[in-house]
Write a protein that holds these residues in place. Structure first.
Motif, PDB file in Angstrom:
ATOM      1  N   MET A   1       0.574  -1.234   0.014  1.00 46.39           N
ATOM      2  CA  MET A   1      -0.020   0.054   0.008  1.00 46.39           C
ATOM      3  C   MET A   1       0.964   1.348  -0.008  1.00 46.39           C
ATOM      4  O   MET A   1       0.619   2.348  -0.708  1.00 46.39           O
ATOM      5  CB  MET A   1      -1.072  -0.145   1.291  1.00 46.39           C
ATOM      6  CG  MET A   1      -2.087  -0.822   1.165  1.00 46.39           C
ATOM      7  SD  MET A   1      -3.248  -0.950   2.661  1.00 46.39           S
ATOM      8  CE  MET A   1      -3.608   0.918   2.636  1.00 46.39           C
ATOM      9  N   ASP A   2       2.035   1.197   0.751  1.00 43.78           N
ATOM     10  CA  ASP A   2       2.609   2.556   1.137  1.00 43.78           C
ATOM     11  C   ASP A   2       3.497   3.079  -0.086  1.00 43.78           C
ATOM     12  O   ASP A   2       3.355   4.294  -0.617  1.00 43.78           O
ATOM     13  CB  ASP A   2       3.551   2.416   2.291  1.00 43.78           C
ATOM     14  CG  ASP A   2       2.922   1.777   3.581  1.00 43.78           C
ATOM     15  OD1 ASP A   2       1.670   2.019   3.733  1.00 43.78           O
ATOM     16  OD2 ASP A   2       3.519   1.023   4.141  1.00 43.78           O
ATOM     17  N   SER A   3       4.288   1.896  -0.794  1.00 43.99           N
ATOM     18  CA  SER A   3       5.087   2.412  -1.997  1.00 43.99           C
ATOM     19  C   SER A   3       4.226   2.624  -3.114  1.00 43.99           C
ATOM     20  O   SER A   3       4.468   3.343  -3.865  1.00 43.99           O
ATOM     21  CB  SER A   3       5.991   1.301  -1.998  1.00 43.99           C
ATOM     22  OG  SER A   3       5.495   0.138  -2.447  1.00 43.99           O
TER      23      SER A   3
ATOM     24  N   ASP B   1      -3.102   7.660   7.221  1.00 41.12           N
ATOM     25  CA  ASP B   1      -2.900   8.936   6.134  1.00 41.12           C
ATOM     26  C   ASP B   1      -2.576   8.609   5.051  1.00 41.12           C
ATOM     27  O   ASP B   1      -2.946   9.310   3.844  1.00 41.12           O
ATOM     28  CB  ASP B   1      -1.767   9.940   6.848  1.00 41.12           C
ATOM     29  CG  ASP B   1      -2.362  10.277   8.498  1.00 41.12           C
ATOM     30  OD1 ASP B   1      -3.259  10.678   8.392  1.00 41.12           O
ATOM     31  OD2 ASP B   1      -1.476  10.501   8.934  1.00 41.12           O
ATOM     32  N   ILE B   2      -1.727   7.688   4.761  1.00 41.89           N
ATOM     33  CA  ILE B   2      -1.378   7.165   3.450  1.00 41.89           C
ATOM     34  C   ILE B   2      -2.585   6.568   2.639  1.00 41.89           C
ATOM     35  O   ILE B   2      -2.902   6.954   1.407  1.00 41.89           O
ATOM     36  CB  ILE B   2      -0.353   6.167   3.332  1.00 41.89           C
ATOM     37  CG1 ILE B   2       1.192   6.693   4.192  1.00 41.89           C
ATOM     38  CG2 ILE B   2       0.075   5.253   2.203  1.00 41.89           C
ATOM     39  CD1 ILE B   2       1.825   5.530   4.619  1.00 41.89           C
TER      40      ILE B   2
ATOM     41  N   TYR C   1      -6.810  -0.341  -3.814  1.00 39.13           N
ATOM     42  CA  TYR C   1      -5.778  -1.027  -2.917  1.00 39.13           C
ATOM     43  C   TYR C   1      -5.843  -2.586  -3.057  1.00 39.13           C
ATOM     44  O   TYR C   1      -5.221  -3.477  -2.515  1.00 39.13           O
ATOM     45  CB  TYR C   1      -5.953  -0.664  -1.416  1.00 39.13           C
ATOM     46  CG  TYR C   1      -5.440   0.660  -1.216  1.00 39.13           C
ATOM     47  CD1 TYR C   1      -4.015   0.764  -1.541  1.00 39.13           C
ATOM     48  CD2 TYR C   1      -6.155   1.896  -0.745  1.00 39.13           C
ATOM     49  CE1 TYR C   1      -3.332   2.086  -1.336  1.00 39.13           C
ATOM     50  CE2 TYR C   1      -5.407   2.931  -0.467  1.00 39.13           C
ATOM     51  CZ  TYR C   1      -3.895   3.081  -0.847  1.00 39.13           C
ATOM     52  OH  TYR C   1      -3.225   4.299  -0.657  1.00 39.13           O
ATOM     53  N   ALA C   2      -7.137  -3.207  -3.648  1.00 37.87           N
ATOM     54  CA  ALA C   2      -7.133  -4.601  -3.914  1.00 37.87           C
ATOM     55  C   ALA C   2      -5.639  -5.092  -4.802  1.00 37.87           C
ATOM     56  O   ALA C   2      -5.634  -6.177  -4.956  1.00 37.87           O
ATOM     57  CB  ALA C   2      -8.287  -5.049  -4.768  1.00 37.87           C
TER      58      ALA C   2
ATOM     59  N   SER D   1      -0.197  -6.886   1.230  1.00 34.23           N
ATOM     60  CA  SER D   1       0.379  -6.627   2.590  1.00 34.23           C
ATOM     61  C   SER D   1       0.737  -7.824   3.477  1.00 34.23           C
ATOM     62  O   SER D   1       1.828  -7.823   4.204  1.00 34.23           O
ATOM     63  CB  SER D   1      -0.929  -5.860   3.443  1.00 34.23           C
ATOM     64  OG  SER D   1      -0.877  -4.717   2.848  1.00 34.23           O
ATOM     65  N   CYS D   2       0.014  -9.057   3.453  1.00 38.75           N
ATOM     66  CA  CYS D   2       0.194 -10.063   4.257  1.00 38.75           C
ATOM     67  C   CYS D   2       1.587 -10.739   4.178  1.00 38.75           C
ATOM     68  O   CYS D   2       2.155 -10.996   3.125  1.00 38.75           O
ATOM     69  CB  CYS D   2      -0.761 -11.078   3.802  1.00 38.75           C
ATOM     70  SG  CYS D   2      -0.885 -12.640   4.993  1.00 38.75           S
TER      71      CYS D   2
END
Length: 222
Positions: free
Chosen positions: A13-15, A166-167, A178-179, A183-184
């Motif tokens: 998600m972040d990058s 926030d991101i 975001y799908a 992350s897992c």
């Protein structure tokens, strides 16, 4: 705007959010295959988004880390702790000096391409768990990169002081699905829904008011 930056993009998600937010600056994206449980799941998402934005994407193999370093992140799905994303729970997932190693490669690649900025998407929630995500590390590494390159390459980590929620809010404004991120830390066919990164993902999406369309194992099994 001149494209002067290289971004380390994992496919999380972040990058991916940073990739979209700073797309006008990013000339090159690097991903690293270092033997983590979830590399095979997240790297295709990194490639997908780079292709979509027309940003060159390179995957650098760092197999020696998976072979020689000690971390639950490198030891199979069953080694990953479940529960909330906090220091006590997540410390076993630290891959020693992972960001330092990846950033060193990224700085060398940046200078080779005539780029003056390396970007990474650490955030405020990482600070307690991961030493190489903290503000003092970012500052020290940036200084080392400047001193060690002719180009005076700097490290830019604009999410250091904000939360994953926030991101997610940034991503909502950018229209990111975001799908199409991973992350897992267990790296199965679906997000487990129980490990610290899954819990953090769920909380961030809920805080941002984003419908969570992630497929979680714990929901499928209910």
């Amino acid at each position: 705007m001149k494209k002067d930056a290289l971004l380390i993009v994992s496919g999380g998600m972040d990058s991916v959010t940073m990739l979209y937010e700073y797309r006008d600056r990013i000339a090159l994206a690097l991903s690293f295959d270092y033997g983590a449980n979830h590399n095979a799941r997240e790297l295709p998402f990194a490639a997908l988004h780079c292709q979509r934005l027309g940003i060159e994407h390179i995957v650098i193999p760092l197999a020696f880390m998976g072979r020689y370093f000690k971390s639950s992140l490198l030891s199979g799905a069953n080694a990953i702790p479940e529960g909330h994303y906090d220091t006590q729970n997540m410390q076993s997932t630290v891959v020693p000096f992972r960001n330092g190693i990846m950033l060193a490669v990224a700085v060398g690649m940046a200078e080779s391409r005539g780029l003056t900025t390396v970007m990474m998407a650490n955030h405020g929630g990482d600070h307690a768990v991961y030493p190489d995500c903290r503000p003092d590390f970012v500052e020290a590494f940036s200084m080392a990169a400047q001193r060690g390159t002719y180009e005076g390459v700097t490290l830019y980590a604009p999410y250091t002081g904000i939360t994953k929620s926030d991101i997610a809010r940034k991503g909502k404004l950018l229209g990111i699905d975001y799908a199409e991120t991973w992350s897992c830390y267990k790296g199965g066919t679906r997000h487990c829904g129980r490990c610290g990164t899954c819990v953090e993902r769920r909380e961030a999406l809920a805080d941002a008011g984003i419908a969570d369309t992630t497929e979680y194992e714990d929901e499928v099994s209910e």
